[in-house]
Design a protein around this motif. Sequence first.
Motif, PDB file in Angstrom:
ATOM      1  N   ILE A  10      -0.785   8.851  12.789  1.00 53.30           N
ATOM      2  CA  ILE A  10      -1.225   7.347  12.067  1.00 53.30           C
ATOM      3  C   ILE A  10      -0.034   7.145  10.951  1.00 53.30           C
ATOM      4  N   LYS A  11      -0.307   7.753  10.171  1.00 47.96           N
ATOM      5  CA  LYS A  11       0.585   8.457   9.038  1.00 47.96           C
ATOM      6  C   LYS A  11       1.673   8.740   9.451  1.00 47.96           C
ATOM      7  N   SER A  12       1.784   9.181  10.091  1.00 51.09           N
ATOM      8  CA  SER A  12       3.207  10.141  10.470  1.00 51.09           C
ATOM      9  C   SER A  12       4.289   8.880  10.830  1.00 51.09           C
ATOM     10  N   ILE A  13       3.699   7.963  11.932  1.00 55.38           N
ATOM     11  CA  ILE A  13       4.346   6.698  12.065  1.00 55.38           C
ATOM     12  C   ILE A  13       4.894   5.405  11.454  1.00 55.38           C
ATOM     13  N   GLN A  14       3.487   5.693   9.954  1.00 49.72           N
ATOM     14  CA  GLN A  14       3.510   4.893   9.044  1.00 49.72           C
ATOM     15  C   GLN A  14       5.056   5.394   8.486  1.00 49.72           C
ATOM     16  N   ASP A  15       5.002   6.524   8.103  1.00 48.48           N
ATOM     17  CA  ASP A  15       6.043   7.425   7.267  1.00 48.48           C
ATOM     18  C   ASP A  15       7.303   7.323   7.954  1.00 48.48           C
ATOM     19  N   ARG A  16       7.559   7.766   9.049  1.00 48.07           N
ATOM     20  CA  ARG A  16       8.533   7.220   9.836  1.00 48.07           C
ATOM     21  C   ARG A  16       9.273   6.358  10.176  1.00 48.07           C
TER      22      ARG A  16
END
Length: 315
Positions: free
Chosen positions: A119-125
């Motif tokens: 979920i952190k990767s989705i938010q960062d991208r």
Amino acid sequence: IIGRGGESISSMQARTGAKVQIQREAEMAPGATQREITICSVTVEAIAACRAIIERMVQDRTNSTNQAQQRYSNNNNGPGSSSQEVRLQQAVEAGHALLKVAVPNTDVGLIIGKAGTTIKSIQDRSGANIQIPQSGDIDNPSIRTVSITHPHGEGAQLAKQMIQDILGSKRNQVPHVTIQVDIPDKDVGMCIGRCGCVIREMQNQTGTKIQIPSVSTPGQPSRIATVFGPSDGCDHVKQMIERIVLEQSSQSVMSGQQQQQLDAYGQFNPQQQQQQQQVPNNMYGQQQQHHQQQQQQQQGVYGYQQQHHQQQQQQ
């Protein structure tokens, strides 16, 4: 419960001596989120021990998932659901785009990821803020409605698409099953092959993982092999193993028949051979003697007839 390549289920069976069968995904009722596990053993103690292992594994996994969700909630959305609602309301009042995605309760862990990495990767991208409730919806506890906010609609749509892609990748995966195959102890070596060449070839051909216990269960004439992978691949492995066992049994039967034939015909018996040689000679000698006697009788009769004929002529 199954473990990678069936490692967990093979381990618990070897430790307890019980046989564990897990319901296939295709056998589940529509909408069901749990599977039945059947434990069989000759002793109640083995069943209880195996059940305790399974329940402990489920509890440990549940605690780990809850801890990961709690860490994510504390790091991103404050201590509770009320904080999530406040942050969501503030984003809407600021004019941010709001999108919602229905995520099955069983798939929330895929969206969060290990320690919240996914979920952190989705938010960062995407630059979006994603909020996942800690429990299911009131009207449908099996679903959690995920809220996505972003200053621009494109960013929110991108984050939504990434979540849907994760859920879609799971749906498109070929469902894996676990089956068990009994292998007689005497045939285990043939199923494994020299340096594991046979079992490795079966795995490569079928796309499955095969686990065969290294030692047999005391008092059991066979070992239980665990096969994990696509349903058709597991069925193919079962057929291959059964064919190997059948061929070994056929060879054993043929070897036994050949040995019986050797015992009946292959041993050299000089007395029997001498008797067999003497019988034709004796029979031939008797026939020859009988033939000579017949010739002598014929000659005697013929000579008597000649003498009688000459006497008649003289008279």
